[in-house]
Design a protein around this motif. Structure first.
Motif, PDB file in Angstrom:
ATOM      1  N   ARG A 269       0.808  -1.210   0.000  1.00 61.92           N
ATOM      2  CA  ARG A 269       0.000   0.000   0.000  1.00 61.92           C
ATOM      3  C   ARG A 269       0.846   1.267   0.000  1.00 61.92           C
ATOM      4  O   ARG A 269       0.333   2.366   0.223  1.00 61.92           O
ATOM      5  CB  ARG A 269      -0.936   0.005   1.217  1.00 61.92           C
ATOM      6  N   VAL A 307      -5.468   1.755  -7.856  1.00 64.25           N
ATOM      7  CA  VAL A 307      -6.643   0.959  -7.479  1.00 64.25           C
ATOM      8  C   VAL A 307      -6.712  -0.313  -8.313  1.00 64.25           C
ATOM      9  O   VAL A 307      -6.946  -1.414  -7.802  1.00 64.25           O
ATOM     10  CB  VAL A 307      -7.933   1.792  -7.638  1.00 64.25           C
ATOM     11  N   TYR A 308      -6.510  -0.166  -9.618  1.00 62.04           N
ATOM     12  CA  TYR A 308      -6.575  -1.344 -10.483  1.00 62.04           C
ATOM     13  C   TYR A 308      -5.445  -2.322 -10.174  1.00 62.04           C
ATOM     14  O   TYR A 308      -5.638  -3.542 -10.244  1.00 62.04           O
ATOM     15  CB  TYR A 308      -6.507  -0.930 -11.955  1.00 62.04           C
ATOM     16  N   GLN A 310      -4.090  -3.050  -7.323  1.00 61.67           N
ATOM     17  CA  GLN A 310      -4.466  -3.889  -6.177  1.00 61.67           C
ATOM     18  C   GLN A 310      -5.548  -4.890  -6.560  1.00 61.67           C
ATOM     19  O   GLN A 310      -5.521  -6.048  -6.143  1.00 61.67           O
ATOM     20  CB  GLN A 310      -4.928  -3.003  -5.031  1.00 61.67           C
ATOM     21  N   TYR A 311      -6.496  -4.447  -7.367  1.00 61.65           N
ATOM     22  CA  TYR A 311      -7.552  -5.357  -7.821  1.00 61.65           C
ATOM     23  C   TYR A 311      -6.962  -6.495  -8.656  1.00 61.65           C
ATOM     24  O   TYR A 311      -7.309  -7.670  -8.470  1.00 61.65           O
ATOM     25  CB  TYR A 311      -8.590  -4.590  -8.640  1.00 61.65           C
ATOM     26  N   ALA A 312      -6.035  -6.155  -9.568  1.00 61.92           N
ATOM     27  CA  ALA A 312      -5.436  -7.172 -10.423  1.00 61.92           C
ATOM     28  C   ALA A 312      -4.598  -8.150  -9.618  1.00 61.92           C
ATOM     29  O   ALA A 312      -4.564  -9.352  -9.909  1.00 61.92           O
ATOM     30  CB  ALA A 312      -4.580  -6.505 -11.503  1.00 61.92           C
ATOM     31  N   ARG A 314      -5.128  -9.095  -6.526  1.00 58.87           N
ATOM     32  CA  ARG A 314      -6.010 -10.006  -5.773  1.00 58.87           C
ATOM     33  C   ARG A 314      -6.702 -11.016  -6.680  1.00 58.87           C
ATOM     34  O   ARG A 314      -7.073 -12.096  -6.226  1.00 58.87           O
ATOM     35  CB  ARG A 314      -7.072  -9.198  -5.020  1.00 58.87           C
ATOM     36  N   ASN A 315      -6.884 -10.672  -7.952  1.00 60.00           N
ATOM     37  CA  ASN A 315      -7.663 -11.528  -8.843  1.00 60.00           C
ATOM     38  C   ASN A 315      -6.829 -12.079  -9.993  1.00 60.00           C
ATOM     39  O   ASN A 315      -7.373 -12.399 -11.050  1.00 60.00           O
ATOM     40  CB  ASN A 315      -8.842 -10.739  -9.413  1.00 60.00           C
ATOM     41  N   ARG A 345      -5.859  -8.918 -19.851  1.00 61.20           N
ATOM     42  CA  ARG A 345      -6.548  -8.241 -18.751  1.00 61.20           C
ATOM     43  C   ARG A 345      -5.749  -7.028 -18.288  1.00 61.20           C
ATOM     44  O   ARG A 345      -6.323  -5.987 -17.963  1.00 61.20           O
ATOM     45  CB  ARG A 345      -6.745  -9.205 -17.583  1.00 61.20           C
ATOM     46  N   GLY A 349      -7.194  -3.480 -18.625  1.00 58.62           N
ATOM     47  CA  GLY A 349      -7.441  -2.902 -17.301  1.00 58.62           C
ATOM     48  C   GLY A 349      -6.736  -1.575 -17.104  1.00 58.62           C
ATOM     49  O   GLY A 349      -7.319  -0.628 -16.567  1.00 58.62           O
ATOM     50  N   ALA A 353      -8.786   1.738 -16.507  1.00 56.75           N
ATOM     51  CA  ALA A 353      -8.644   2.400 -15.203  1.00 56.75           C
ATOM     52  C   ALA A 353      -8.256   3.861 -15.365  1.00 56.75           C
ATOM     53  O   ALA A 353      -8.813   4.745 -14.702  1.00 56.75           O
ATOM     54  CB  ALA A 353      -7.606   1.663 -14.361  1.00 56.75           C
ATOM     55  N   ALA A 454     -18.149   0.641 -13.258  1.00 55.28           N
ATOM     56  CA  ALA A 454     -17.252  -0.129 -12.394  1.00 55.28           C
ATOM     57  C   ALA A 454     -17.995  -1.275 -11.713  1.00 55.28           C
ATOM     58  O   ALA A 454     -17.473  -2.383 -11.588  1.00 55.28           O
ATOM     59  CB  ALA A 454     -16.621   0.791 -11.356  1.00 55.28           C
TER      60      ALA A 454
END
Length: 456
Positions: A269, A307-308, A310-312, A314-315, A345, A349, A353, A454
């Motif tokens: 972070r 933001v993206y 962190q999303y990427a 996690r997924n 992706r 992404g 984003a 979103a």
């Protein structure tokens, strides 16, 4: 709430302290009285050619054409009649050079003397006065050695680009050193409509490519992670020096520092903390950035990418020997499919984003929504690192071997051509720009649109 109020008071106080010298006498009196006399000023950035003039590149082979230019500078001395004032205020210096050779002498850090007229500037935007030089200024103090080295790199890039033609001739120097003087108005407008104009403004993407390439090279030579980050930071500062401290460059450097700090600290972070610290630092150094829409767009885009990211993370898809039970038993095939999915992706992404994060601000301009922005950025993305890295190599190699630099620039031109082709093609598509209300209404409506998209 108390912290927000304290920050607002501190920021306002610091801004008032910075703007006070620009409004105080005798600076204000010089502009109000439309003074004229002999001045000395130090250039703070490379001169920009006036776009209202001829559309041929400012660095073309024609060295007989008069060139109108402007540059941010620091006014040092005003000698009007018997009055002699010693100052140190930011101004916008305008002038005319008889040819490109004379303009090439005006590099950042050089101090010039000229007869000039003075009028009021825009103190709220960091320009105390507008100073218009009469005739070609004379150099009274040469620039520091590092500025002369940066100017040599810029000249090398321009010389190497002479092997190109068409859109690539004007676009490649913009990608590498932010020189838009050869960019045609038609291509400029098309890149604006398709959300690609950030490429020639030396945005965070350009700096990320350069620093990323340096990081990869350092790691290939088994340099430690910490030292690799230090080397990349030096490369980033060198790139900023070559391009010049324009607002877009300073924004890009601040956002590039965000990524380097996150990499150095190895904290997941750290990016958001560094983004906040970077924004505050830039505003403390240059409080006039607070009224720059370009700075706001840069911060918004960087926040969207964080933001993206962190999303990427996690997924991220996981590869397995059985490909998730989809009947592909070969681990190599499963791994290849996973990598292709990841890159697709990632590319989609990142483009989405950045566009979503900046969409409300763009909508407030009143020029409509560039609905082709995601598609254009997705198609242009593969060519950007190719053209930028090869262009930088061409500029450096051209310093010692101009002919070899020209060959490398010619290869980089294919990437620049593709970016221009994407911009022109997407701009010509139906409904490339969606009509949209401007101002606060357009901003709020775009926020609602982004939230819905979103969620979906």
């Amino acid at each position: 709430a108390l912290s927000v109020v304290a920050a607002a008071i501190a920021g306002s106080s610091l801004a008032a302290l910075r703007i006070a010298p620009l409004l105080a006498d005798p600076v204000a009196a010089l502009g109000d009285s439309h003074s004229a006399g002999s001045i000395e000023a130090t250039l703070n950035a490379p001169p920009r050619v006036n776009r209202e003039g001829p559309q041929t590149p400012a660095w073309s082979d024609d060295d007989s054409q008069e060139v109108q230019w402007s540059a941010p500078a620091t006014l040092r001395l005003v000698h009007e009649g018997e009055r002699r004032l010693t100052l140190a205020v930011p101004v916008r210096l305008l002038g005319t050079a008889p040819n490109q050779s004379q303009l090439d002498r005006l590099i950042p850090g050089v101090t010039v003397r000229a007869e000039a007229s003075i009028r009021s500037g825009e103190p709220q935007r960091g320009t105390a006065l507008i100073v218009r030089a009469r005739g070609s200024p004379s150099v009274v103090e040469e620039a520091p050695v590092w500025q002369r080295a940066a100017a040599a790199v810029r000249d090398s890039m321009r010389a190497s680009s002479q092997s190109l033609d068409g859109d690539a001739l004007g676009l490649l120097p913009g990608l590498v050193v932010g020189d838009e003087s050869g960019l045609s108005e038609e291509l400029r407008d098309d890149m604006q409509l398709t959300g690609l104009s950030h490429l020639t403004a030396v945005s965070g993407a350009n700096l990320a490519i350069i620093t990323g390439a340096v990081l990869v090279i350092a790691l290939l030579f088994r340099v430690s992670r910490s030292w690799a980050v230090v080397v990349a930071a030096i490369a980033m500062l060198s790139f900023v020096t070559v391009v010049g401290p324009q607002p877009s460059v300073l924004r890009a450097a601040a956002m590039g520092a965000v990524a380097l700090l996150a990499l150095f600290t190895r904290r997941t972070r750290a990016g958001f903390t560094a983004l906040a610290v970077g924004v505050v630092a830039v505003l403390l150094i240059d409080p006039w950035m607070s009224v720059s829409m370009g700075f706001a767009l840069s911060v918004a885009a960087t926040g969207g990418l964080l933001v993206y990211a962190q999303y990427a993370a996690r997924n991220a898809p996981q590869a397995g020997p059985d490909d998730g039970g989809r009947g592909v038993g070969d681990p190599a095939v499963a791994n290849l499919r996973t990598r292709l999915q990841m890159w697709l992706r990632l590319g989609l992404g990142v483009a989405t984003a950045a566009q979503f994060a900046t969409l409300p601000l763009v909508a407030s301009f009143g020029d409509g929504l560039p609905v082709m922005g995601v598609l254009a950025n997705l198609l242009a993305e593969p060519a950007v690192p190719y053209a930028t890295v090869l262009g930088c190599i061409a500029a450096l190699v051209g310093l010692v071997a101009p002919q070899v630099g020209g060959v490398i620039a010619y290869l980089a031109g294919f990437g620049a051509w593709w970016i221009a082709f994407v911009a022109r093609t997407c701009a010509d598509l139906p409904a490339a720009v969606l009509p949209w209300p401007d101002g606060l209404l357009g901003f709020c409506a775009a926020v609602a649109l982004v939230v819905i998209a979103a969620v979906v």
